[in-house]
Scaffold this active site. Structure first.
Site, PDB file in Angstrom:
ATOM      1  N   SER A 299      18.951  24.234 -50.530  1.00  0.00           N
ATOM      2  CA  SER A 299      18.052  22.811 -50.313  1.00  0.00           C
ATOM      3  C   SER A 299      16.722  23.379 -50.236  1.00  0.00           C
ATOM      4  O   SER A 299      15.945  23.917 -50.913  1.00  0.00           O
ATOM      5  CB  SER A 299      18.648  22.131 -49.072  1.00  0.00           C
ATOM      6  OG  SER A 299      18.053  20.997 -48.949  1.00  0.00           O
ATOM      7  N   ASP A 310       8.221  30.790 -58.737  1.00  0.00           N
ATOM      8  CA  ASP A 310       7.714  30.395 -60.144  1.00  0.00           C
ATOM      9  C   ASP A 310       6.112  30.437 -60.404  1.00  0.00           C
ATOM     10  O   ASP A 310       5.597  30.459 -61.451  1.00  0.00           O
ATOM     11  CB  ASP A 310       7.978  28.870 -60.254  1.00  0.00           C
ATOM     12  CG  ASP A 310       9.453  28.561 -60.654  1.00  0.00           C
ATOM     13  OD1 ASP A 310      10.215  29.636 -60.758  1.00  0.00           O
ATOM     14  OD2 ASP A 310       9.817  27.446 -60.733  1.00  0.00           O
ATOM     15  N   LYS A 324      21.588  23.683 -54.144  1.00  0.00           N
ATOM     16  CA  LYS A 324      21.372  22.261 -54.042  1.00  0.00           C
ATOM     17  C   LYS A 324      20.182  21.690 -54.456  1.00  0.00           C
ATOM     18  O   LYS A 324      18.983  21.987 -53.865  1.00  0.00           O
ATOM     19  CB  LYS A 324      21.685  22.064 -52.522  1.00  0.00           C
ATOM     20  CG  LYS A 324      21.600  20.711 -51.907  1.00  0.00           C
ATOM     21  CD  LYS A 324      21.803  20.331 -50.568  1.00  0.00           C
ATOM     22  CE  LYS A 324      21.651  18.940 -50.299  1.00  0.00           C
ATOM     23  NZ  LYS A 324      19.969  18.441 -50.237  1.00  0.00           N
TER      24      LYS A 324
END
Length: 523
Positions: A299, A310, A324
């Site tokens: 999460s 990223d 999740k």
């Protein structure tokens, strides 16, 4: 899970919250009204419950039927849309708020009496003079010993209103005396940042156990201190962090990312996309960053790890995270219970949705450890199967992967060899906490005079290894420890340090033998 004569659990100040916590915020009253539109199906349910309540031949609890109905509906959705009954909501809210009102002790039931493992530093009990090893016999006039009280019952007895007093009758074994003391209840913090400390001259380490309301403040305080101590490299440990509030993870990511760098995107039912960007603020936008994850990082942990990865801000170490990628919002139902409903999906800056498939919404979905263990992916990077369609690129063009969790940049296996992970889990469990407490309890005066150096010698030359084997056998755990003596003594020593000194001293020891931390430091 192994059946034991005692119930062993890690020493905590509050009830832990399951993986995959709330991502979003509660609905306000005006938002709730939007759900109360005229609806034939809703009337059908109301009529059925009224009919049962008025006419059913046997007596029953209507509340339990309502709970079953709500759960039955939510089970048709996704694994993270859940009903939280009134009996559980308070504990959940305390954990996410990050505090509760109580007397401030870590305790457990030892030989049918409430034994204080350690008062919380600067808490009400420590200020009132209570010490590790004290037994609480009475809270006001309520007898606590020889009652076989459950931990939840004891929590409810010892908690109360802020500023309220409780008269404790205490027995101090080391001095063989009984005395009464008044303790004024106060707010007790439930830390979400376990530790922030230097692991070498230039590297700081911060461990986050969940993302609660005060996590960002705790994290920023730790990060600021580490910078003052000379840290130009920060390790963020998100292992076993099941998630929490999205806002907390976003604020932490903002401290590391430059202005207008993308942190996370969410897409709702109407395909509305909301992008969250970093701001101009940030006290660590140029130093080195490393993130640690494992199969229980979920999460909000995945949001933070994905944002760092990223944006090419740092490397992610460890093993594939839980997977999740669903955002929940919590709505109170008016009777002390609440529903968490999935309202959106989130995407990392490269566009990855990391939500794993959930055709199986039962226990297998949440407990995927066994499946990953059997496939071998916890030990070998190449055992993780990734579809070509799930390839994405970071800002600088590095390949990253979606579909079922964040894949680390640098893989670190669970242990050097199969089977060793069970012992590590055992040695970091409540069993060791209680064993060490009981060893200290036999001669607390002796240990109070010992130095950290003397403690290491005491553990190695004493009979603690054999005592621990006997203790385990009595608890119903049959482990062959003879070929793992060094490892057992290491963890026993660390727990003695934690109980006699403090958390920082404990982590200074533990992190020296941490495979993932050592992998980061070797890069």
């Amino acid at each position: 899970k192994m059946k034991m004569n005692k119930v062993y659990f890690p020493i905590v100040i509050a009830v832990a919250v399951a993986a995959g916590l709330l991502l979003g915020s509660k609905l306000n009253p005006s938002s709730e009204n939007a759900f109360l539109s005229k609806n034939a199906n809703k009337n059908k349910l109301n009529k059925l419950i009224d009919f049962i309540e008025k006419e059913y031949v046997d007596s029953l609890n209507t509340d339990s039927i309502v709970d079953l109905t709500v759960n039955g509906i939510l089970e048709k959705l996704d694994p993270h849309s859940v009903y939280i009954p009134k009996s559980e909501l308070e504990a959940v809210e305390q954990s996410m708020r990050g505090d509760f009102v109580g007397i401030g002790v870590n305790f457990y039931m030892y030989n049918d009496s409430v034994a204080i493992i350690k008062p919380i530093p600067n808490g009400p009990s420590e200020k009132a003079g209570l010490k590790a090893g004290d037994r609480i016999l009475f809270a006001n006039k309520l007898q606590l010993y020889n009652k076989k009280l459950e931990t939840d019952t004891l929590f409810s007895i010892l908690k109360g209103e802020q500023g309220s007093n409780v008269k404790l009758t205490v027995y101090r074994k080391s001095e063989k005396k009984k005395f009464a003391v008044n303790v004024t209840r106060d707010v007790i913090p439930i830390k979400s940042v376990d530790v922030a400390q230097m692991v070498d001259k230039t590297t700081g380490y911060i461990k986050i156990n969940r993302f609660a309301e005060k996590t960002y403040d705790e994290f920023l305080s730790g990060l600021t201190q580490l910078k003052k101590e000379g840290a130009n490299h920060i390790i963020i440990d998100l292992r076993d962090n099941g998630g929490g509030y999205l806002e907390s993870a976003v604020k932490i990511a903002d401290e590391f990312l430059k202005n207008k760098e993308l942190i996370v995107k969410t897409k709702n039912k109407k395909d509305k996309i909301e992008s969250t960007l970093a701001t101009e603020k940030g006290i660590f936008e140029t130093g080195k960053v490393s993130v640690l994850i494992n199969e229980n990082s979920a999460s909000a942990s995945e949001i933070l790890a994905g944002a760092i990865q990223d944006n090419d801000r740092g490397l992610v170490f460890g093993r594939r995270s839980f997977g999740k990628g669903l955002v929940q919002r919590e709505m109170p139902l008016g009777d002390g219970s609440a529903v968490r409903l999935t309202v959106a999906r989130y995407f990392t800056p490269s566009g990855r949705s990391i939500q794993k498939p959930y055709e199986d919404k039962g226990e297998n979905y949440f407990n995927e450890f066994e499946k990953r263990f059997e496939s071998g992916e916890l030990y070998e990077k190449d055992k993780t199967k990734i579809a070509d369609s799930l390839k994405f690129k970071t800002k600088k063009g590095r390949l990253v992967y979606g579909g079922g969790g964040i894949m680390p940049d640098i893989f670190v296996p669970l242990e050097d060899s199969h089977g060793a992970e069970g012992l590590t889990m055992l040695m970091q469990s409540g069993l060791v906490n209680y064993f060490v407490f009981e060893q200290l309890d036999q001669n607390r005066k002796k240990f109070e005079k010992i130095t950290t150096e003397g403690l290491d010698k005491e553990i190695r030359t004493g009979n603690y290894f054999n005592n621990f084997k006997t203790y385990m056998a009595k608890g119903g755990l049959l482990f062959n420890l003879d070929n793992q003596k060094e490892k057992v003594l290491f963890y026993l020593h660390a727990e003695f340090v934690r109980q006699l000194f403090n958390e920082n001293a404990y982590y200074q020891l533990i992190l020296k033998k941490d495979d993932m931390v050592n992998k980061v430091l070797s890069k």
